[in-house]
Scaffold this motif. Structure first.
Motif: not given
Ligand SMILES: C=C(O[C@@H]1C=C(C(=O)O)C=C[C@H]1O)C(=O)O
Length: 187
Positions: A40, A44, A47, A51, A59-60, A63-64, A67, A93, A96, A100
């Motif tokens: 994983r 990331t 990603v 970015k 961060s997004d 999307r979070e 999820q 996250v 992650v 980022h």
């Molecule tokens: C991996 C990402 O970056 C961040 C980490 C995420 C994750 O670990 O699932 C989801 C959203 C983002 O905040 C993404 O944008 O997809």
């Protein structure tokens, strides 16, 4: 006192056999989780680089949120506490996003060696670089269950980017650090 002292002797071996079998499965599952987490984090990291290259935010939240909804539903179906699934996700996250943010932060000049820093009044008075949380670092805000004895971890043990290797772990004061012997090669 050992765990099996209260078990009648004729049952003790059967209980220990069961315990060992369950623990073998636990060890296998823990190994699988570590490998899955490592995969994983490889994704990331990709990603994060994408970015950083395109100036996208670390961060997004949208999307979070999606999820989390998905994971909570999966957890319910699997008879796992959805609140725990959400806490686990937020913990991962946060790490992650920390990666980022670091990927998006231009590298600065390396800090001076400690001896040099102490010898230079200005350097000694200056705050330590990267001593505080970076913008977007949400690791400290992730509330873990009380029984989860995991402090916000840095560097990440599953961090696998060769461009950002983990520094050597700090050795507690007084702890002996084993030194490789140059004269006696290991067998
Ligand atoms: C991996 C990402 O970056 C961040 C980490 C995420 C994750 O670990 O699932 C989801 C959203 C983002 O905040 C993404 O944008 O997809």
């Amino acid at each position: 006192m050992t765990a099996h002292e209260n078990i009648p002797a004729d049952d003790a071996q059967a209980v220990l056999d069961d315990l060992n079998e369950f623990r073998q499965s636990i060890d296998n599952i823990d190994a699988a989780l570590i490998h899955l987490l490592a995969e994983r984090f490889k994704c990331t990291q990709k990603v994060g680089k994408l970015k950083a290259e395109h100036g996208l935010p670390a961060s997004d939240p949208g999307r979070e949120a999606r999820q989390i909804q998905r994971l909570r539903a999966l957890a319910e179906g699997a008879h796992l506490d959805p609140a725990f699934a959400e806490k686990w996700f937020n913990f991962v996250v946060a790490e992650v996003i920390h990666h980022h943010v670091k990927l998006a932060t231009p590298a600065t000049a390396p800090a001076p060696a400690p001896a040099l820093a102490a010898a230079t009044p200005a350097a000694a008075a200056a705050p330590t670089p990267a001593s505080g949380p970076t913008p977007g670092d949400r690791r400290a805000t992730v509330a873990l269950p009380a029984h989860t004895a995991v402090a916000p971890v840095h560097p990440n043990p599953v961090h696998s980017d060769p461009a950002h290797p983990n520094p050597a772990p700090a050795t507690p004061a007084g702890a002996a650090r084993p030194k490789p012997s140059p004269t006696r090669p290991s067998a």
